[in-house]
Design an enzyme around this catalytic site. Structure first.
Site, PDB file in Angstrom:
ATOM      1  N   HIS A  27      63.629  97.758  31.928  1.00 57.77           N
ATOM      2  CA  HIS A  27      64.781  98.046  31.027  1.00 57.77           C
ATOM      3  C   HIS A  27      64.641  99.692  31.067  1.00 57.77           C
ATOM      4  O   HIS A  27      63.973 100.346  31.610  1.00 57.77           O
ATOM      5  CB  HIS A  27      64.425  97.655  29.654  1.00 57.77           C
ATOM      6  CG  HIS A  27      62.954  97.999  29.044  1.00 57.77           C
ATOM      7  ND1 HIS A  27      61.966  97.573  29.171  1.00 57.77           N
ATOM      8  CD2 HIS A  27      63.007  99.158  28.313  1.00 57.77           C
ATOM      9  CE1 HIS A  27      61.058  98.361  28.613  1.00 57.77           C
ATOM     10  NE2 HIS A  27      61.579  99.324  28.169  1.00 57.77           N
ATOM     11  N   ALA A  28      65.929 100.082  30.165  1.00 55.56           N
ATOM     12  CA  ALA A  28      66.070 101.694  30.084  1.00 55.56           C
ATOM     13  C   ALA A  28      66.405 101.812  28.596  1.00 55.56           C
ATOM     14  O   ALA A  28      66.455 100.710  28.020  1.00 55.56           O
ATOM     15  CB  ALA A  28      67.061 102.042  30.988  1.00 55.56           C
TER      16      ALA A  28
END
Length: 141
Positions: free
Chosen positions: A53-54
């Site tokens: 994820h970011a």
């Protein structure tokens, strides 16, 4: 707009004593943000991967309090691997960087100091959405 080059290993000062070592992190002193959340990962089975994820806004300091693991950082154009294995080194991860974790050693403990409280709306959990976000962001600059 941040890149993987903005994610760096930070040397945390160590005070050596006969009774062991101590390292101290302080808001706005050797951490460039105020810590709003602390969490840690442990008992991660060998061969497992985490992350994927970011974040739009969140910054993190990540420390291998025990053992070791590898971060794969991706800014949409380039990737960078960083191996963490010492408690006096923190990885500063800036916003807008996709991260994956792998190669956890037995008994590893990953401590994360985060600039924001948990908010699902700050996550980008789909890689294609991340690339789209980065492309849109780069057009603005």
């Amino acid at each position: 707009m941040f890149s993987v080059d903005d994610c760096k290993i930070i040397e945390v000062p160590v005070v050596h004593t006969e009774a062991g070592n101590i390292s101290v992190l302080e808001n706005q002193e050797n951490i460039p943000f105020d810590v709003k959340r602390i969490y840690y990962l442990y008992d991660v089975p060998m061969g497992s991967e985490r992350g994927g994820h970011a974040h739009y806004e969140l910054q993190q300091y990540v420390i291998a309090a025990s053992g070791s693991f590898t971060f794969v950082l991706d800014d949409g154009c380039r990737k960078k691997e960083i191996f963490l294995n010492h408690p006096n080194k923190a990885l500063h991860i800036v916003p807008g960087i996709w991260r994956e974790m792998k190669d956890f050693s037995s008994g590893s403990v990953c401590v994360v100091l985060a600039s924001l409280k948990y908010s699902e709306s700050d996550y980008i959990r789909d890689y294609k959405s991340f690339i789209k976000y980065k492309n849109e962001k780069s057009r603005k600059y």
